[in-house]
Design a protein around this motif. Structure first.
Motif, mmCIF file in Angstrom:
data_model
loop_
_atom_site.group_PDB
_atom_site.id
_atom_site.type_symbol
_atom_site.label_atom_id
_atom_site.label_comp_id
_atom_site.label_asym_id
_atom_site.label_seq_id
_atom_site.Cartn_x
_atom_site.Cartn_y
_atom_site.Cartn_z
ATOM 1 N N ILE A 1 3.465 11.268 2.334
ATOM 2 C CA ILE A 1 3.947 10.229 1.416
ATOM 3 C C ILE A 1 5.474 10.233 1.350
ATOM 4 O O ILE A 1 6.114 9.206 1.506
ATOM 5 N N GLN B 1 1.088 3.968 -3.066
ATOM 6 C CA GLN B 1 0.740 5.375 -2.855
ATOM 7 C C GLN B 1 1.885 6.292 -3.298
ATOM 8 O O GLN B 1 1.663 7.314 -3.959
ATOM 9 N N TYR C 1 -6.198 13.536 -2.092
ATOM 10 C CA TYR C 1 -5.015 12.703 -1.867
ATOM 11 C C TYR C 1 -4.458 12.946 -0.470
ATOM 12 O O TYR C 1 -4.772 13.944 0.171
ATOM 13 N N ASP D 1 0.823 -1.212 0.000
ATOM 14 C CA ASP D 1 0.000 0.000 0.000
ATOM 15 C C ASP D 1 0.858 1.262 0.000
ATOM 16 O O ASP D 1 0.612 2.193 -0.768
ATOM 17 N N ASP D 2 1.882 1.288 0.876
ATOM 18 C CA ASP D 2 2.725 2.481 0.956
ATOM 19 C C ASP D 2 3.491 2.698 -0.341
ATOM 20 O O ASP D 2 3.639 3.829 -0.816
ATOM 21 N N GLU E 1 2.240 6.243 -7.205
ATOM 22 C CA GLU E 1 1.201 7.039 -7.866
ATOM 23 C C GLU E 1 1.463 8.541 -7.691
ATOM 24 O O GLU E 1 1.212 9.334 -8.598
ATOM 25 N N ALA F 1 -0.390 1.256 -10.025
ATOM 26 C CA ALA F 1 0.164 2.598 -9.874
ATOM 27 C C ALA F 1 1.194 2.880 -10.973
ATOM 28 O O ALA F 1 1.268 3.999 -11.499
#
Lengths: 224, 224
Positions: free
Chosen positions: B88, A138, B82, A134-135, A141, A166
């Motif tokens: 991130i 993210q 987002y 998931d990280d 993307e 992604a």
């Protein structure tokens, strides 16, 4: 639009509502495009608590007149002109993945970028080591939204699932993707698969360079 | 302001004058602060030629209502929410200098950041290899304007003159500076001098980390 029409200014302003609106109105009145704005509150020093605004601007007729109009706004205190980030830090090679491999790709990319920057180019190499589907997905993307991101290298041993989706979205946004040879579906979604992490970094910089003859789209789908 | 009050949105809009003004007005009407805006023209794909706007926002009362108002603007077509870049890519360690040494500092920093990011932090390591006093001084000074730049490492064998003045300005802006042990005056202007490039990278990440016990200001002026 020539590269010279791009420039940056910073202003110190009172921290009050409407500063961005007032500045944007002056800029628009001079037919100048705003490409980027950053606003922050100055945390220390003589201007502590005031707002700092950084703009990257393009075009316009009379830059001096526009800056004079900005200085005259009642909320602004200081206007300074700079070279924009694109002329200082240039195009960005982004490397994401596991620490050991990110470090090796970065070594190849930094050493290759050194050779190009010595000849007047500007290529920077930006990295983040991360774990977990998931990280990673993210972060991958988000590369499509990063300013000046020009190519992405995925450095790991196992990547697939959401990360592969992604990768597709980053490529749709016009950013090519290199993957190390690894387990998982990511290599199938990348433009290029490279076994040696040093070479992956060198390829990435060669593609970004305006002076090298390498174009990733001429070797798309290949594996080295 | 809690970290959760920070978020990001992107919009696709017609490429026409006044988009930023219209969006900024809606955001201000909802008592929301704009921290960052990036605007660009979409170069390819189905939305080619339209404007892409990316905002990082803070605070505000009803996020859903604000987004609904943005969607209703006649110029906007699509609004997506987002996580902001800070959640991130996190805090940035910036490494500037000669290629061989930048690569070694990056190796130390990336491997150390890997250990922290595995535990849920977000630390990224961003580099540019450069030569020449003027170009280096310009890049060093620009670090003070880079979003999320948290510490700077200067990796080289000889740095002084304008670069030392730029180091002073970066430190005044609240960003600590580590220098490798080298010729020139830069080490005298840095917070910390480190001989081993790998260790310099590790120190930089340890300072940025919210979980490590290291604080550069407790060893300021020392040499390792």
């Amino acid at each position: 639009m020539t590269p010279d029409s791009l420039y940056a200014i910073s202003l110190i302003a009172e921290n009050c509502p409407g500063v961005l609106r007032d500045v944007a109105s002056v800029v628009a009145a001079h037919n100048t495009n705003i490409l980027m704005v950053q606003q922050s509150i100055i945390p220390c020093g003589p201007n502590r608590g005031k707002a700092s605004l950084y703009f990257e601007l393009e075009g316009g007729e009379d830059r001096g007149l526009m800056i004079a109009d900005l200085v005259e706004l009642h909320c602004t205190e200081d206007v300074i002109t700079y070279a924009p980030f694109s002329r200082i830090f240039g195009s960005r090679v982004i490397i994401i993945g596991g620490g050991a491999q990110v470090a090796q790709v970065a070594m190849g990319a930094v050493n290759e970028a050194d050779r190009h920057n010595i000849r007047g180019e500007r290529i920077s190499v930006d990295t983040i080591p991360l774990v977990g589907e998931d990280d990673l997905a993210q972060a991958v993307e988000a590369v499509a939204r990063l300013p000046r991101a020009s190519i992405l290298v995925l450095a790991g041993s196992l990547m697939g699932g959401e990360i592969s989706s992604a990768v597709d979205r980053v490529r749709q946004a016009g950013i090519p993707v290199i993957a190390l040879k690894m387990a998982g579906t990511v290599p199938k979604h990348a433009d290029l698969v490279v076994t040696d992490p040093i070479q992956a970094g060198v390829f990435a910089v060669m593609h970004v360079s305006g002076k090298a003859v390498f174009d990733i789209y001429r070797v798309r789908g290949q594996e080295f």
